[in-house]
Design a protein around this motif. Structure first.
Motif, PDB file in Angstrom:
ATOM      1  N   GLY A   1      -5.201  -5.807  -9.996  1.00 12.92           N
ATOM      2  CA  GLY A   1      -5.346  -6.853 -11.029  1.00 12.92           C
ATOM      3  C   GLY A   1      -4.718  -8.315 -10.092  1.00 12.92           C
ATOM      4  N   MET A   2      -5.345  -9.660 -10.573  1.00 14.78           N
ATOM      5  CA  MET A   2      -4.974 -10.744 -10.017  1.00 14.78           C
ATOM      6  C   MET A   2      -4.597 -11.693 -11.258  1.00 14.78           C
ATOM      7  N   LEU A   3      -3.646 -12.411 -11.123  1.00  9.39           N
ATOM      8  CA  LEU A   3      -3.088 -13.680 -12.090  1.00  9.39           C
ATOM      9  C   LEU A   3      -3.555 -14.799 -11.408  1.00  9.39           C
ATOM     10  N   PHE A   4      -3.961 -15.652 -11.989  1.00 11.35           N
ATOM     11  CA  PHE A   4      -4.313 -17.034 -11.598  1.00 11.35           C
ATOM     12  C   PHE A   4      -3.293 -18.349 -12.335  1.00 11.35           C
ATOM     13  N   PRO A   5      -2.304 -18.588 -11.747  1.00 10.50           N
ATOM     14  CA  PRO A   5      -1.451 -19.505 -12.822  1.00 10.50           C
ATOM     15  C   PRO A   5      -2.564 -20.787 -12.697  1.00 10.50           C
ATOM     16  N   SER A   6      -1.956 -21.755 -13.854  1.00 14.16           N
ATOM     17  CA  SER A   6      -2.613 -23.033 -13.824  1.00 14.16           C
ATOM     18  C   SER A   6      -1.992 -24.072 -13.059  1.00 14.16           C
ATOM     19  N   THR A   7      -2.047 -23.868 -11.758  1.00 18.02           N
ATOM     20  CA  THR A   7      -1.403 -24.776 -10.743  1.00 18.02           C
ATOM     21  C   THR A   7      -2.137 -25.873 -10.541  1.00 18.02           C
ATOM     22  N   CYS A   8      -3.756 -25.833 -10.329  1.00 12.78           N
ATOM     23  CA  CYS A   8      -4.467 -26.978 -10.276  1.00 12.78           C
ATOM     24  C   CYS A   8      -5.816 -26.289 -10.224  1.00 12.78           C
ATOM     25  N   ASP A   9      -6.910 -27.080 -10.496  1.00 13.12           N
ATOM     26  CA  ASP A   9      -8.329 -26.790 -10.596  1.00 13.12           C
ATOM     27  C   ASP A   9      -8.885 -25.882  -9.441  1.00 13.12           C
ATOM     28  N   VAL A  10      -8.422 -26.018  -8.297  1.00 11.40           N
ATOM     29  CA  VAL A  10      -8.786 -25.152  -7.157  1.00 11.40           C
ATOM     30  C   VAL A  10      -8.430 -23.570  -7.632  1.00 11.40           C
ATOM     31  N   ILE A  11      -7.283 -23.443  -7.863  1.00 14.36           N
ATOM     32  CA  ILE A  11      -6.730 -22.173  -8.194  1.00 14.36           C
ATOM     33  C   ILE A  11      -7.618 -21.736  -9.729  1.00 14.36           C
ATOM     34  N   ARG A  12      -7.485 -22.585 -10.654  1.00 11.35           N
ATOM     35  CA  ARG A  12      -8.280 -22.228 -11.745  1.00 11.35           C
ATOM     36  C   ARG A  12      -9.701 -21.714 -11.658  1.00 11.35           C
ATOM     37  N   ASN A  13     -10.608 -22.585 -10.757  1.00 14.10           N
ATOM     38  CA  ASN A  13     -11.792 -22.223 -10.447  1.00 14.10           C
ATOM     39  C   ASN A  13     -11.814 -20.748  -9.605  1.00 14.10           C
ATOM     40  N   LEU A  14     -11.019 -20.741  -8.885  1.00  8.58           N
ATOM     41  CA  LEU A  14     -10.853 -19.393  -8.175  1.00  8.58           C
ATOM     42  C   LEU A  14     -10.856 -18.187  -9.041  1.00  8.58           C
TER      43      LEU A  14
ATOM     44  N   LYS B   1       0.902  -1.273   0.118  1.00  6.55           N
ATOM     45  CA  LYS B   1      -0.013  -0.023  -0.103  1.00  6.55           C
ATOM     46  C   LYS B   1       0.742   1.187   0.012  1.00  6.55           C
ATOM     47  N   GLU B   2       1.816   1.099   0.984  1.00  6.71           N
ATOM     48  CA  GLU B   2       2.780   2.464   0.775  1.00  6.71           C
ATOM     49  C   GLU B   2       3.583   2.732  -0.455  1.00  6.71           C
ATOM     50  N   TRP B   3       4.016   1.425  -1.107  1.00  6.03           N
ATOM     51  CA  TRP B   3       4.617   1.417  -2.438  1.00  6.03           C
ATOM     52  C   TRP B   3       3.756   2.334  -3.381  1.00  6.03           C
ATOM     53  N   CYS B   4       2.346   1.625  -3.491  1.00  3.36           N
ATOM     54  CA  CYS B   4       1.389   2.301  -4.432  1.00  3.36           C
ATOM     55  C   CYS B   4       1.208   3.743  -4.021  1.00  3.36           C
ATOM     56  N   ALA B   5       0.993   4.098  -2.736  1.00  2.51           N
ATOM     57  CA  ALA B   5       1.108   5.735  -2.433  1.00  2.51           C
ATOM     58  C   ALA B   5       2.173   6.506  -2.578  1.00  2.51           C
ATOM     59  N   THR B   6       3.382   5.951  -2.448  1.00  4.71           N
ATOM     60  CA  THR B   6       4.563   6.832  -2.752  1.00  4.71           C
ATOM     61  C   THR B   6       4.801   6.941  -4.342  1.00  4.71           C
ATOM     62  N   THR B   7       4.646   5.873  -5.164  1.00  2.00           N
ATOM     63  CA  THR B   7       4.875   5.836  -6.666  1.00  2.00           C
ATOM     64  C   THR B   7       3.823   6.229  -7.137  1.00  2.00           C
ATOM     65  N   GLY B   8       2.716   6.279  -6.957  1.00  2.00           N
ATOM     66  CA  GLY B   8       1.270   6.480  -7.609  1.00  2.00           C
ATOM     67  C   GLY B   8       1.243   5.416  -8.603  1.00  2.00           C
ATOM     68  N   ARG B   9       1.850   4.342  -8.360  1.00  2.61           N
ATOM     69  CA  ARG B   9       1.668   3.125  -9.177  1.00  2.61           C
ATOM     70  C   ARG B   9       0.734   2.161  -8.856  1.00  2.61           C
ATOM     71  N   LYS B  10       0.555   1.079  -9.790  1.00  5.92           N
ATOM     72  CA  LYS B  10      -0.367   0.157  -9.383  1.00  5.92           C
ATOM     73  C   LYS B  10       0.252  -1.273  -9.195  1.00  5.92           C
ATOM     74  N   ALA B  11      -0.253  -2.072  -8.153  1.00  3.95           N
ATOM     75  CA  ALA B  11      -0.013  -3.379  -7.837  1.00  3.95           C
ATOM     76  C   ALA B  11      -0.765  -4.428  -8.569  1.00  3.95           C
ATOM     77  N   VAL B  12      -0.102  -5.520  -8.829  1.00  9.20           N
ATOM     78  CA  VAL B  12      -0.965  -6.709  -9.491  1.00  9.20           C
ATOM     79  C   VAL B  12      -0.486  -7.970  -8.566  1.00  9.20           C
ATOM     80  N   GLY B  13      -1.710  -8.733  -8.077  1.00  8.06           N
ATOM     81  CA  GLY B  13      -1.357  -9.923  -7.453  1.00  8.06           C
ATOM     82  C   GLY B  13      -1.158 -11.195  -8.324  1.00  8.06           C
TER      83      GLY B  13
END
Ligand code: SF4
Ligand code: SF4
Lengths: 415, 389
Positions: free
Chosen positions: B98-111, B24-36
């Motif tokens: 944003g959020m990236l969901f790697p194809s690790t398994c069906d649980v993460i896929r469905n998430l 959160k601090e990084w986003c506030a100080t840089t004015g840029r975005k974060a993606v999970g």
């Protein structure tokens, strides 16, 4: 249906004799199977999930699962896999009592289930034969993107066809493939017509329990065969006759003409207590009018048909569109539409412990479908082929309470 | 330079901060975005190349109270997705664009589909990593996926996709993997100087810090540990296999070490080093990143093993490389990739006479007594009889 029994028995006879007749055998999975392509090379498909579910229905799965767990397989994973592994370790006697042949090729179509990859890695440990892998991208954006379709087409052309040519010693015959795809299209037309009769009142079919028999041939070895096409033509005539006579389907409680509740079902059935489970519904006068499980081997009712005019492209479309390869929002849309199109009174999720592909996210599916249809749903938990996870008393209780709730809603609505 | 305690304390504070304060601090100080991104492998280079901060969402561990997450999952599904949903529903991930969901398994896929429903406005992408080893079809497919991701994220960041910037990010993440490699080698060679508890905390810091800061932290840590004069103890050397997605609680890692084991290789946070070769710099950076994945992804439970004897050989090879005495298979309960792999991996280990034990955990496991006894007996048996007890 007698015809289906004969077809299946004949298929397993051929499989048993394959070592002598030298008919090549290709192991593959139901979702995303390339049966027409396999058959165009004169090879016989064998589907491990079908063996597992049949073992479940025939009361063999408990022993097979125990066998696999004894060999170090975890309690926590898909019981289809363990049932299959246990069956192999117990002599590989198939569901009809005949010995199953070893595969000449393991054709892994990775479609909508992660476990498939591990299952084939396990099978490869058992058999010394080539394995070929087809990666089907997941429809996370709610469609099969053109580049994903192309990726599948490229793999079929560059890997799958050469692997089949090598194993069978035959050259790829596109004319033959087109001919077989024509049988598929005809059978799919008839299957869709049959499934859509459930819009009638009374419904002449049970579109979950009954329909697993109906999809049997097309999901297993008979898509793209003249016998398969003939089966669906006959089935359609039989069901049309029931419509004309105003009859319901035959269920474990007898013929269900008087249908009090129309339900949509999500999730696979339980196979170890299949009839008992079905009877819980039919005893309540509940008929299933649509289900998602009967789309795991292909979704046809939204217009897709195998197209002989584009033989490889159509296989790519087919693989991409199997139910397990659909995104969660697509699955929700499908259920909502079923509830509306089939004028259902309620919907039920049978959540199986085995299957993350189906089960992870089902509680959200439940809530979303409730929200969008205004109808409360029911949630039941069981398993595919592990009898330890089928608690008849619990499930019956839940179902009865749910039906009572639907009855109360109906009264409330009428008052 | 910071002292060892200062470095580890900072890493621990980042690990314990379930509110992602540093992000959160990084986003506030840089004015840029974060993606999970979720476990296991996400192409962090792409996020970084458009000026955003990649943030690893590795579950809630044992410190997050699950209030909402359990309502989304049946009891027979692993713990990770419920804690991730908890983080989401409690607003702790609100700073992510944003959020990236790697194809690790069906649980993460469905998430990934659940996310679209729960956060309709948020950028969500499923990263369908190629399961085919062909440099042609596989790399072409993955390059195209990466290109789509780059275009999407550039739009999200409000920048134009720039190959030069991606090349710089590729080079930077090569450095990240280099320093992680150095940490792993140092622990392998002198595990008495780098307890895994600390190493793990440093790696966790790498999941939330900008890569430049992580590289500095890791180098500082390497320097202070190299100067350490700790002496080896009589412990057995083990590798821990199967904990690549849902992370074990820190207490479990400590328990294994306290029970008389040096962990000399593991699968923790595997995505940060899944690429085993540097991404070539020069030429098309998307092609370079895609090719490196297809040619050099580490064999692991999340990828199909194409070599028929691959599973059999994997553990003996890892044990030899780490000069380990035995293997602890530690998998999250209900974890398909880890648990389905285990019989194959274990058979390979046992065929090579490598002592093994296996257990299951959840990220919120609070009791370690049973693990302590198991790991203690294991270590004693190896010391006394070479594990053949
Ligand atoms: S996990 Fe589900 S889809 Fe996959 S093999 Fe098992 S039952 Fe079938
Ligand atoms: S812990 Fe295992 S099953 Fe759960 S999300 Fe991770 S990889 Fe999937």
């Amino acid at each position: 249906m007698e015809l289906q029994k004969e077809m299946i028995a004949e298929h397993f006879r051929r499989l048993e004799q394959a070592p002598e007749t030298h008919e090549p055998v290709v192991y593959t999975f139901v979702p995303g199977n390339l049966t027409e392509l396999v058959r165009s090379f004169g090879a016989l498909p064998l589907l491990p999930e079908i063996n597992a579910l049949q073992s479940g229905m025939r009361g063999m799965s408990r022993k097979y699962i125990a066998e696999a767990e004894k060999a170090g397989h975890s309690e926590d994973v898909c019981t289809y896999v363990k049932c299959d592994v246990g069956m192999i370790k117990s002599g590989n006697i198939g569901p009809t009592g005949t010995r199953l042949p070893k595969p000449d090729l393991l054709l892994l179509s990775y479609t909508g289930c992660y476990t498939f990859m591990k299952w084939f890695e396990l099978l490869r440990e058992e058999y010394d034969c080539p394995a070929v892998f087809l990666h089907i991208p997941y429809q996370s954006d709610g469609r099969l993107a053109p580049e994903h379709r192309q990726f599948i087409v490229d793999q079929i052309r560059e890997k799958i066809i050469p692997a089949l040519e090598k194993v069978t010693g035959r050259a790829y015959d596109e004319g033959k493939l087109r001919e077989l795809l024509g049988y598929s299209r005809d059978a799919e037309d008839d299957l869709v017509a049959v499934l859509q009769t459930a819009k009638q009142r009374p419904s002449p079919i049970d579109a979950y329990f009954g329909a697993v028999y109906y999809v049997g041939p097309i999901f297993s070895a008979f898509r793209g065969t003249p016998e398969g096409a003939a089966y669906y033509r006959a089935l359609r005539q039989e069901v049309d006759a029931r419509v004309a006579a105003g009859q319901g389907p035959t269920t474990p409680s007898g013929r269900l003409d008087e249908q009090k509740y129309r339900l949509v079902v999500e999730g696979p059935p339980n196979w170890t207590s299949f009839h008992e489970f079905w009877q819980m519904f039919s005893d309540e006068g509940a008929v299933c009018v649509a289900s998602t499980y009967t789309k795991v081997g292909g979704t046809y009712e939204f217009g897709f048909r195998h197209d002989p005019g584009d033989p490889i492209g159509t296989l790519a479309d087919y693989c991409g569109g199997c139910y397990t390869n659909l995104s969660l929002p697509q699955r929700i849309d499908m259920l909502v539409n079923y509830v509306k199109d089939y004028a259902a009174d309620g919907f039920l999720i049978n959540s199986v412990k085995s299957c993350n592909s189906f089960s992870a996210g089902q509680l959200l599916i439940l809530r979303e479908v409730e929200k969008r249809t205004g109808i409360p749903g029911a949630f039941i938990e069981s398993d595919l082929v592990d009898p330890r996870y089928f608690s008849a008393a619990n499930i019956k209780n839940r179902l009865e309470s749910y039906i009572q709730m639907l009855a109360a809603r109906r009264l409330g609505g009428a008052s | 330079m910071n002292t060892r305690a200062e470095i580890v304390d900072r890493a621990r504070a980042l690990y314990e901060d379930l509110d992602f304060g540093s992000v959160k601090e990084w986003c506030a100080t840089t004015g840029r975005k974060a993606v999970g991104y979720l476990p296991v492998y996400a192409p962090r280079e792409i996020i970084h190349a458009v000026g955003m901060l990649p943030v690893g969402v590795q579950g809630g561990g044992d410190r997050l109270e699950i209030i909402r997450g359990d309502a989304f999952y049946q009891s027979y599904i692993c713990h990770l997705p419920r804690s991730v949903v908890e983080l989401l529903q409690s607003g702790r991930l609100d700073m992510l664009s944003g959020m990236l969901f790697p194809s690790t398994c069906d649980v993460i896929r469905n998430l990934s589909g659940m996310w679209r429903i729960l956060r309709p406005g948020l950028y969500t992408r499923y990263c369908d990593v190629p399961q085919v080893p062909e440099a042609g079809t596989g790399a072409k497919f993955w390059r195209r996926e990466l290109e789509t991701l780059l275009d999407d994220l550039a739009k999200l960041a409000g920048v134009t996709p720039d190959p030069a910037s991606l090349s710089r990010s590729n080079a930077l993440y090569n450095e990240v993997r280099d320093v992680i490699g150095a940490l792993y080698r140092a622990r392998r060679d002198t595990p008495w100087k780098l307890p895994t508890e600390e190493l793990y905390l440093i790696l966790r810091a790498g999941e939330v810090l900008p890569p430049e800061d992580f590289i500095q932290m890791a180098r500082d840590y390497l320097a202070v540990t190299a100067a350490d004069d700790a002496r080896p103890r009589d412990r057995v050397r083990v590798i821990v296999v199967g904990a690549f997605c849902e992370q074990p609680p820190l207490g479990l890692i400590k328990t294994i070490e306290r029970a008389g084991c040096y962990i000399v290789d593991d699968d923790f946070l595997l995505g940060n080093r899944l690429l085993t070769a540097p991404v070539p710099i020069g030429g098309d950076p998307l092609t370079a990143l895609a090719d490196t994945f297809v040619r050099h992804a580490m064999p692991s439970s999340i990828l199909y093993e194409h070599a028929p004897d691959g599973k059999k050989k994997l553990i003996p090879a890892r044990v030899a490389a780490a000069r380990a005495d035995g293997v602890i298979f530690a998998a999250p309960s209900f974890c398909d990739p880890a648990l389905l792999d285990r019989p194959m991996l274990r058979a390979g280990a046992e065929a090579a006479n490598i002592p093994c034990i296996a257990f299951q955990y959840s990220e919120n496991t609070g009791q370690f007594q049973q693990f302590r006894e198991q790991a203690g007996t294991f270590s004693d048996s190896i010391k006394l009889w070479g594990g053949q007890a």
